[in-house]
Scaffold this motif. Structure first.
Motif, PDB file in Angstrom:
ATOM      1  N   GLY A  54     -34.976 -16.620 122.296  1.00  0.00           N
ATOM      2  CA  GLY A  54     -34.520 -16.803 120.930  1.00  0.00           C
ATOM      3  C   GLY A  54     -35.615 -17.508 120.155  1.00  0.00           C
ATOM      4  N   PHE A  55     -35.256 -18.003 118.981  1.00  0.00           N
ATOM      5  CA  PHE A  55     -36.246 -18.637 118.111  1.00  0.00           C
ATOM      6  C   PHE A  55     -35.621 -19.779 117.323  1.00  0.00           C
ATOM      7  CE2 PHE A  55     -37.644 -14.308 118.714  1.00  0.00           C
ATOM      8  CZ  PHE A  55     -38.996 -14.457 118.979  1.00  0.00           C
ATOM      9  N   ILE A  56     -36.467 -20.737 117.002  1.00  0.00           N
ATOM     10  CA  ILE A  56     -36.147 -21.756 116.010  1.00  0.00           C
ATOM     11  C   ILE A  56     -36.936 -21.336 114.777  1.00  0.00           C
ATOM     12  CG2 ILE A  56     -36.343 -24.178 115.355  1.00  0.00           C
ATOM     13  CD1 ILE A  56     -36.413 -24.774 118.458  1.00  0.00           C
ATOM     14  N   VAL A  57     -36.247 -20.946 113.742  1.00  0.00           N
ATOM     15  CA  VAL A  57     -36.897 -20.465 112.517  1.00  0.00           C
ATOM     16  C   VAL A  57     -36.733 -21.535 111.448  1.00  0.00           C
ATOM     17  CG1 VAL A  57     -36.915 -18.676 110.742  1.00  0.00           C
ATOM     18  CG2 VAL A  57     -36.394 -18.064 113.115  1.00  0.00           C
ATOM     19  N   VAL A  58     -37.855 -21.905 110.820  1.00  0.00           N
ATOM     20  CA  VAL A  58     -37.813 -22.913 109.767  1.00  0.00           C
ATOM     21  C   VAL A  58     -38.455 -22.333 108.511  1.00  0.00           C
ATOM     22  CG1 VAL A  58     -38.466 -25.246 109.062  1.00  0.00           C
ATOM     23  CG2 VAL A  58     -37.970 -24.770 111.474  1.00  0.00           C
ATOM     24  N   PHE A  59     -37.679 -22.240 107.449  1.00  0.00           N
ATOM     25  CA  PHE A  59     -38.212 -21.842 106.148  1.00  0.00           C
ATOM     26  C   PHE A  59     -38.814 -23.086 105.518  1.00  0.00           C
ATOM     27  CE2 PHE A  59     -35.656 -18.244 107.026  1.00  0.00           C
ATOM     28  CZ  PHE A  59     -36.147 -17.204 106.253  1.00  0.00           C
ATOM     29  N   MET A  60     -40.126 -23.014 105.211  1.00  0.00           N
ATOM     30  CA  MET A  60     -40.824 -24.176 104.675  1.00  0.00           C
ATOM     31  C   MET A  60     -41.963 -23.738 103.761  1.00  0.00           C
ATOM     32  SD  MET A  60     -42.473 -25.351 108.323  1.00  0.00           S
ATOM     33  CE  MET A  60     -43.611 -26.570 107.739  1.00  0.00           C
ATOM     34  N   LYS A 138     -32.816 -23.685 100.007  1.00  0.00           N
ATOM     35  CA  LYS A 138     -33.732 -24.820  99.889  1.00  0.00           C
ATOM     36  C   LYS A 138     -34.652 -24.827 101.101  1.00  0.00           C
ATOM     37  CE  LYS A 138     -30.656 -28.073 102.251  1.00  0.00           C
ATOM     38  NZ  LYS A 138     -31.392 -28.844 103.223  1.00  0.00           N
ATOM     39  N   THR A 139     -35.743 -25.567 100.955  1.00  0.00           N
ATOM     40  CA  THR A 139     -36.628 -25.773 102.092  1.00  0.00           C
ATOM     41  C   THR A 139     -36.706 -27.258 102.384  1.00  0.00           C
ATOM     42  OG1 THR A 139     -38.572 -25.842 100.644  1.00  0.00           O
ATOM     43  CG2 THR A 139     -38.038 -23.705 101.656  1.00  0.00           C
ATOM     44  N   PRO A 140     -36.790 -27.630 103.642  1.00  0.00           N
ATOM     45  CA  PRO A 140     -36.711 -26.756 104.808  1.00  0.00           C
ATOM     46  C   PRO A 140     -35.256 -26.384 105.147  1.00  0.00           C
ATOM     47  CG  PRO A 140     -37.005 -29.025 105.524  1.00  0.00           C
ATOM     48  CD  PRO A 140     -37.044 -29.030 104.017  1.00  0.00           C
ATOM     49  N   THR A 141     -35.095 -25.184 105.643  1.00  0.00           N
ATOM     50  CA  THR A 141     -33.831 -24.732 106.212  1.00  0.00           C
ATOM     51  C   THR A 141     -34.157 -24.162 107.581  1.00  0.00           C
ATOM     52  OG1 THR A 141     -32.773 -24.239 104.093  1.00  0.00           O
ATOM     53  CG2 THR A 141     -31.895 -23.111 106.018  1.00  0.00           C
ATOM     54  N   ALA A 142     -33.387 -24.568 108.575  1.00  0.00           N
ATOM     55  CA  ALA A 142     -33.628 -24.135 109.948  1.00  0.00           C
ATOM     56  C   ALA A 142     -32.542 -23.183 110.433  1.00  0.00           C
ATOM     57  CB  ALA A 142     -33.693 -25.354 110.867  1.00  0.00           C
ATOM     58  N   PHE A 143     -32.954 -22.319 111.339  1.00  0.00           N
ATOM     59  CA  PHE A 143     -32.045 -21.392 112.008  1.00  0.00           C
ATOM     60  C   PHE A 143     -32.342 -21.443 113.495  1.00  0.00           C
ATOM     61  CE2 PHE A 143     -32.392 -19.792 107.771  1.00  0.00           C
ATOM     62  CZ  PHE A 143     -31.154 -19.264 107.475  1.00  0.00           C
ATOM     63  N   VAL A 144     -31.316 -21.279 114.295  1.00  0.00           N
ATOM     64  CA  VAL A 144     -31.489 -21.059 115.725  1.00  0.00           C
ATOM     65  C   VAL A 144     -30.968 -19.654 115.973  1.00  0.00           C
ATOM     66  CG1 VAL A 144     -30.851 -21.758 118.064  1.00  0.00           C
ATOM     67  CG2 VAL A 144     -31.275 -23.502 116.304  1.00  0.00           C
ATOM     68  N   LEU A 145     -31.841 -18.817 116.515  1.00  0.00           N
ATOM     69  CA  LEU A 145     -31.498 -17.428 116.814  1.00  0.00           C
ATOM     70  C   LEU A 145     -31.524 -17.227 118.323  1.00  0.00           C
ATOM     71  CD1 LEU A 145     -33.787 -15.583 114.215  1.00  0.00           C
ATOM     72  CD2 LEU A 145     -31.453 -16.415 113.889  1.00  0.00           C
ATOM     73  N   GLN A 146     -30.532 -16.520 118.844  1.00  0.00           N
ATOM     74  CA  GLN A 146     -30.466 -16.209 120.271  1.00  0.00           C
ATOM     75  C   GLN A 146     -30.646 -14.706 120.445  1.00  0.00           C
ATOM     76  OE1 GLN A 146     -26.625 -16.708 122.141  1.00  0.00           O
ATOM     77  NE2 GLN A 146     -27.574 -17.257 124.098  1.00  0.00           N
ATOM     78  N   LYS A 147     -31.572 -14.317 121.320  1.00  0.00           N
ATOM     79  CA  LYS A 147     -31.848 -12.897 121.558  1.00  0.00           C
ATOM     80  C   LYS A 147     -30.650 -12.240 122.237  1.00  0.00           C
ATOM     81  CE  LYS A 147     -36.006 -11.434 122.778  1.00  0.00           C
ATOM     82  NZ  LYS A 147     -37.198 -11.173 123.627  1.00  0.00           N
ATOM     83  N   LYS A 148     -30.259 -11.114 121.680  1.00  0.00           N
ATOM     84  CA  LYS A 148     -29.179 -10.294 122.235  1.00  0.00           C
ATOM     85  C   LYS A 148     -29.692  -8.862 122.329  1.00  0.00           C
ATOM     86  CE  LYS A 148     -25.895 -13.413 122.338  1.00  0.00           C
ATOM     87  NZ  LYS A 148     -25.252 -13.803 123.575  1.00  0.00           N
ATOM     88  N   ALA A 149     -28.935  -7.986 122.968  1.00  0.00           N
ATOM     89  CA  ALA A 149     -29.361  -6.590 123.126  1.00  0.00           C
ATOM     90  C   ALA A 149     -29.525  -5.883 121.777  1.00  0.00           C
ATOM     91  CB  ALA A 149     -28.346  -5.834 123.997  1.00  0.00           C
TER      92      ALA A 149
END
Length: 184
Positions: A54-60, A138-149
């Motif tokens: 997965g990923f930690i995505v940060v809009f900045m 707004k920035t920063p905004t974070a997301f946690v994404l989990q890889k799925k099929a």
């Protein structure tokens, strides 16, 4: 009077249709992929990252004081979680707008990444595609994404932690809490 009521109801209906089309993805939704230009000149494709869970995505953005306060914490997140399958990827919403947003465009993003020693990709969001799709306000905004099929499940959207002051320790590390649940 009928014409006024008809016009008013038409405007309300049109407005509701526009709002329905612009509903952003939120936790629990899946995004099929993210594919954007990197500050190093290449393209970064989330699906192509085979070892990522997965990923930690940060809009900045480079000119945002709040983002600047979080830079060291974002680098620390990458160092802590990259080896566990959750690398950080930063996205700059204004990367492809050098005339309108010169302090936040790709050239400034590139300088910031080099000067601050970013250990993660810093991507330019083309025409606000993912900024809009993910409802970033707004920035920063974070997301946690989990890889799925079928893509990447949005597990978390929000603040990185509860402390804007870089000199103080946060009480709640929201992103870390979410990633820790996923890697157990």
């Amino acid at each position: 009077m009928r014409k006024i009521l008809f016009s008013l109801s038409l405007c309300i209906g049109f407005s509701m249709a526009l709002n329905a089309q612009s509903v952003a993805l939120r936790p629990g939704n899946t995004i099929s992929n993210i594919l954007l230009k990197n500050t190093n000149g290449g393209t970064y494709d989330f699906k192509a990252q085979k070892t990522a869970k997965g990923f930690i995505v940060v809009f900045m953005t480079p000119s945002c004081d709040h983002c600047r306060a979080y830079e060291k914490r974002v680098i620390a997140l990458d160092q802590k979680y990259k080896g566990k399958g959750y690398p950080v990827v930063a996205i700059g919403p204004y990367g492809d707008y050098p005339n309108e947003y010169p302090l936040d465009a790709l050239a400034e993003m590139n300088k910031l990444a080099k000067n601050e020693g970013f250990t993660f990709p810093y991507l330019s969001d083309s025409k606000f595609k993912y900024t809009t799709l993910l409802g970033v306000q707004k920035t920063p905004t974070a997301f946690v994404l989990q890889k799925k099929a079928n893509g990447f499940l949005i597990v978390y959207k929000g603040d990185i932690d509860d402390e804007l002051d870089a000199k103080k320790q946060p009480k709640h590390k929201f992103v870390e809490e979410q990633v820790n649940k996923l890697i157990k």
